[in-house]
Design a protein around this motif. Structure first.
Motif, PDB file in Angstrom:
ATOM      1  N   HIS A 232       0.837  -1.197   0.000  1.00  0.00           N
ATOM      2  CA  HIS A 232       0.000   0.000   0.000  1.00  0.00           C
ATOM      3  C   HIS A 232       0.876   1.252   0.000  1.00  0.00           C
ATOM      4  CE1 HIS A 232      -4.032  -1.576   0.210  1.00  0.00           C
ATOM      5  NE2 HIS A 232      -3.691  -2.440   1.158  1.00  0.00           N
ATOM      6  N   ASN A 255      -6.961   4.316  -1.753  1.00  0.00           N
ATOM      7  CA  ASN A 255      -8.219   4.033  -2.470  1.00  0.00           C
ATOM      8  C   ASN A 255      -8.323   2.599  -2.997  1.00  0.00           C
ATOM      9  OD1 ASN A 255      -8.370   6.768  -2.029  1.00  0.00           O
ATOM     10  ND2 ASN A 255      -8.652   7.349  -4.169  1.00  0.00           N
ATOM     11  N   THR A 256      -7.421   1.722  -2.611  1.00  0.00           N
ATOM     12  CA  THR A 256      -7.443   0.347  -3.119  1.00  0.00           C
ATOM     13  C   THR A 256      -7.655  -0.666  -2.003  1.00  0.00           C
ATOM     14  OG1 THR A 256      -5.072  -0.129  -2.833  1.00  0.00           O
ATOM     15  CG2 THR A 256      -5.733   1.010  -4.872  1.00  0.00           C
ATOM     16  N   LYS A 258      -6.347  -4.632  -1.313  1.00  0.00           N
ATOM     17  CA  LYS A 258      -5.371  -5.617  -1.767  1.00  0.00           C
ATOM     18  C   LYS A 258      -5.703  -6.973  -1.147  1.00  0.00           C
ATOM     19  CE  LYS A 258      -1.555  -2.427  -2.749  1.00  0.00           C
ATOM     20  NZ  LYS A 258      -1.467  -2.713  -4.195  1.00  0.00           N
ATOM     21  N   THR A 270      -5.027  -6.565  -6.715  1.00  0.00           N
ATOM     22  CA  THR A 270      -5.533  -5.298  -6.189  1.00  0.00           C
ATOM     23  C   THR A 270      -6.907  -5.018  -6.775  1.00  0.00           C
ATOM     24  OG1 THR A 270      -3.318  -4.382  -5.917  1.00  0.00           O
ATOM     25  CG2 THR A 270      -5.125  -2.802  -6.044  1.00  0.00           C
ATOM     26  N   SER A 272      -9.551  -2.033  -7.476  1.00  0.00           N
ATOM     27  CA  SER A 272      -9.619  -0.576  -7.586  1.00  0.00           C
ATOM     28  C   SER A 272     -10.937  -0.162  -8.213  1.00  0.00           C
ATOM     29  CB  SER A 272      -8.467  -0.043  -8.449  1.00  0.00           C
ATOM     30  OG  SER A 272      -7.222  -0.408  -7.896  1.00  0.00           O
ATOM     31  N   SER A 273     -11.661   0.714  -7.490  1.00  0.00           N
ATOM     32  CA  SER A 273     -12.894   1.273  -8.051  1.00  0.00           C
ATOM     33  C   SER A 273     -13.367   2.454  -7.197  1.00  0.00           C
ATOM     34  CB  SER A 273     -13.990   0.207  -8.121  1.00  0.00           C
ATOM     35  OG  SER A 273     -15.161   0.731  -8.682  1.00  0.00           O
TER      36      SER A 273
END
Length: 773
Positions: A232, A255-256, A258, A270, A272-273
């Protein structure tokens, strides 16, 4: 002298184990007599600790011990009492009498009444609570766990055990035995705050997430670190473990999310959205779906196999701060910064329920294993229990004195463990044994106390935005005055005992009728916090001081401003009026003091000498000297007539927090953040005593009207009464949180102390020679 004094080691051992022998012999009456006898309880506390006594009551409550219902109730009450008091009695073994009277006065069974009487007669000097102002036994609170020295932001229950694990913002992890309150072991875990902790379902490993951007894996059996997970780019705020204990999922300020291999410590992929920081994650019990909450005010549901978001839940108007999934995987519960809890159908993403749960941010939510109740923890210092189906509040747990930031439910669903920014963990029963247990108190910290000149009324101001009026003789609440828009920072009473004036954090001042509690008027006198209020001796005008850098003089009858004293470059920290009522003196965070003419409204002169902010200020009763205490660790004595400095008192190693002068103007007492109190001779400038019995910062000092004694309150939760001639501690009283302020009635009969938890304690000194305090 106690019958247990001067026992041989062999007899000592026999006495300590006597409850066991009586239980083995099923001697119920003798066991009841022993476990309600003050001398035995006191002896066992002094020789060992509260926990063996708690276990003695377990022996007495075994099914094979035939006791009548009254005996059983006594055992349960006293066991609950010792659990509640265990953290206090472990540190202050001589506080048993005060703890009993502070918690047990309302339980009027014959044995409890007799026990309190025995306790009362056991000390030559002690501070007797006029009413039970400490948490009563038999309620939801079981015990308090102390050991952390920083805010606790993470807690998890260890599955199928009576243990919990907690993490604090100083990077420390602790593991606890919930049955005994014992700290089992500590990890010096991270270089920054621990935000979240998860435990594997087999209870063998724990994973911690930290603001240092890492996760760490811990072996709970060997008590060693196994792995550190790097990847991170920002603070890691949340962590969860899949039910098969193979994967770890983490959420971060980058913002992710993992996904990690727990065995190898490798990052697998990961997710991501989200468009904002991720605050929370959770996993369904079958391990296929992950849910996440974010600063972007959405909740996302992720399919771990497809590695993508399959649902986005929108409806929160503020940051989604916390979430959890019900055991049957049908529902998701979330909480946000606005104090709102929402329940969602996890199958279709529809909102099932919305609750305006708290007045401030919901920090954590959890659902009981049976799915019937939601538990929420909030920045408003409370935990609340809700009916899952209809969203109705079932109960509210009040006990923490600061933001409640962490929450876990034990595997059996019977207990809740909470962590807070008061540095403590608390263990709660979801169902209380005793009903209708209520202590009249403020909902948040008591910031200020004032007493009417006739000694009949005490006025308290609080961070809960309220003012309360109390009867000093009984400790009973008389009025709860309408709320200020913000914290109440200052209160005073007019010399004729007819009106109360209160000042708030945002600059508002209210005037109240002391006899009826009716509000007379409200006025925005200042732009920022009103830190002090003083009536002029004739009672026609009020002087107010503020962080807005000004002191104002205004008419009490109309609220009309007479003078505004402007000249300080930073906020005003304190004010005093000279005994002849001709001048007001102000101290400031700008390192200066100023003397102002109350007749002309002019500044007479400025006193310069301190090298840091001035926090404490007082004046001698003869009006000749001003005394100031500063963050520069010094106390300065000033000649009021000349404006010159007489001398400087050096000795403290940290900032001065409070000052008090004796009525004869011969001595000043100083309290410091360095945990010490010093008594100084004002004629010679020499230090007479240094008192080191407190363990934390001193918050307030008051001298008794006769000038023979003084009281001090501190962040160590203790109030102490001192002999000013000898420097000896006469008596003490332990609160349940930091003691912020104190007062003594003008007749010297009653001591009042205000807690950070909101409790107000009314105490009277009991001595064998019956002297007043």
């Amino acid at each position: 002298m106690s019958e247990f004094d001067n026992l041989s080691s062999e007899n000592q051992e026999y006495v300590l184990n006597l409850p066991y022998h009586l239980a083995q012999a099923s001697m119920a009456d003798d066991l009841h007599e022993l476990l309600t006898e003050f001398e035995f309880l006191e002896h066992k506390i002094l020789i060992s600790s509260p926990q063996p006594l708690i276990e003695d009551y377990n022996l007495a409550l075994q099914p094979n011990i035939i006791v009548i219902e009254n005996m059983k109730n006594d055992f349960k009450l006293l066991q609950s009492f010792f659990r509640l008091s265990s953290n206090i009695l472990a540190d202050y073994k001589t506080q048993l009498v005060e703890q009993l009277w502070g918690r047990m006065q309302n339980f009027e069974t014959p044995k409890i009444t007799e026990l309190l009487k025995e306790a009362k007669q056991s000390k030559t000097a002690w501070l007797r609570p006029l009413k039970p102002s400490l948490t009563h036994p038999g309620g939801n609170l079981i015990r308090t766990l102390t050991g952390h020295t920083s805010f606790i932001w993470a807690v998890a229950a260890i599955p199928n055990s009576h243990q919990a694990i907690s993490g604090s913002i100083d990077g420390i992890i602790k593991v606890w035995n919930l049955d005994t309150g014992e700290e089992l072991f500590t990890f010096n875990a991270h270089s920054d705050a621990i935000n979240s902790i998860a435990v594997t379902s087999d209870a063998k490993r724990a994973v911690s997430a930290s603001s240092d951007k890492t996760l760490k894996v811990w072996d709970l059996e060997t008590q060693k670190q196994i792995l550190t997970l790097y990847g991170h780019q920002e603070s890691v705020n949340a962590v969860a473990i899949t039910p098969n204990n193979k994967w770890v999922i983490s959420g971060s300020d980058d913002n992710t999310l993992k996904v990690w291999d727990l065995e190898k410590g490798e990052e697998l992929f990961t997710l991501s959205s989200h468009t904002g920081n991720i605050t929370s994650v959770n996993i369904t019990s079958y391990g296929k779906l992950v849910v996440s909450g974010s600063y972007d005010r959405t909740i996302k549901v992720w399919d771990l196999q497809k590695r993508k978001a399959i649902l986005t839940l929108k409806g929160h108007k503020q940051v989604v701060n916390t979430l959890t999934i019900t055991a049957d995987n049908k529902y998701l519960v979330s909480g946000d910064f606005a104090g709102v809890i929402k329940v969602w159908n996890l199958l279709n993403g529809r909102k099932a329920l919305s609750i305006k749960a708290h007045s401030l941010s919901v920090q954590k939510v959890a659902v009981t294993p049976d799915g019937k109740q939601i538990i929420s923890a909030s920045y408003d210092n409370t935990l609340k229990v809700w009916d899952f189906k209809i969203g109705k509040e079932i109960s509210s747990f009040n006990g923490h004195s600061d933001h409640v930031t962490a929450l876990a439910i034990t595997s059996d669903g019977k207990q809740v463990v909470s962590g807070a920014e008061d540095d403590t963990l608390k263990v709660w029963n979801l169902v209380a044994e005793e009903k209708n247990i209520y202590i009249t108190s403020h909902a948040k910290a008591v910031s200020v106390l004032a007493i009417s000149l006739d000694s009949k009324r005490v006025i308290s101001g609080s961070h809960d935005n309220t003012v309360k009026v109390w009867n000093t003789q009984t400790g009973e609440e008389l009025f709860h005055l309408q709320e200020h828009p913000n914290w109440v920072k200052s209160v005073t009473v007019t010399p004729n005992n007819k009106q109360i004036i209160s000042g708030s954090y945002e600059g508002t001042i209210k005037v109240w009728d002391l006899a009826t509690g009716a509000e007379i008027f409200t006025k925005a006198i200042h732009n920022l916090s009103v830190i002090a209020l003083l009536p002029t001796p004739e009672g026609k005008r009020i002087i107010s001081a503020s962080i807005d850098k000004t002191i104002k003089v205004w008419e009490l009858k109309t609220g009309k401003e007479v003078f505004s004293f402007v000249g300080h470059n930073y906020g005003v920290s304190a004010i005093v009026i000279t005994p002849d009522a001709k001048c007001v003196i102000s101290s400031s965070y700008d390192k200066t003091l100023k003397i102002w003419d109350l007749e002309t409204g002019k500044e007479l002169y400025t006193l310069i000498g301190h090298t840091d902010a001035i926090e404490a200020l007082t004046i001698t009763a003869d009006g000749k000297r001003i005394i100031s205490g500063s963050h520069d660790t010094t106390i300065k004595i000033w000649n009021l007539a000349t404006g010159k400095q007489d001398f400087t008192l050096n000795g403290h190693s940290y900032r001065i927090t409070t000052l008090a002068v004796t009525p004869d103007s011969k001595r000043v007492i100083s309290g410091s953040y360095d945990t010490t109190i010093k008594v100084w001779n004002l004629e010679t400038g020499k230090e007479e005593f240094t008192l080191t019995n407190h363990k934390s910062s001193i918050n307030a000092i008051k001298v008794t009207p006769d000038g023979q004694r003084f009281i001090s309150v501190a962040d160590d939760n203790m109030l102490k009464l001192w002999d000013l001639t000898t420097g000896e501690e006469i008596a003490s009283f332990a609160g349940e949180s930091k003691l912020r302020c104190c007062a003594i009635t003008p007749d010297g009969a009653t001591i009042i102390a205000g807690e950070e938890s909101g409790k107000v304690h009314f105490l009277q000194l009991e001595e064998t020679n019956k002297l007043r305090c």
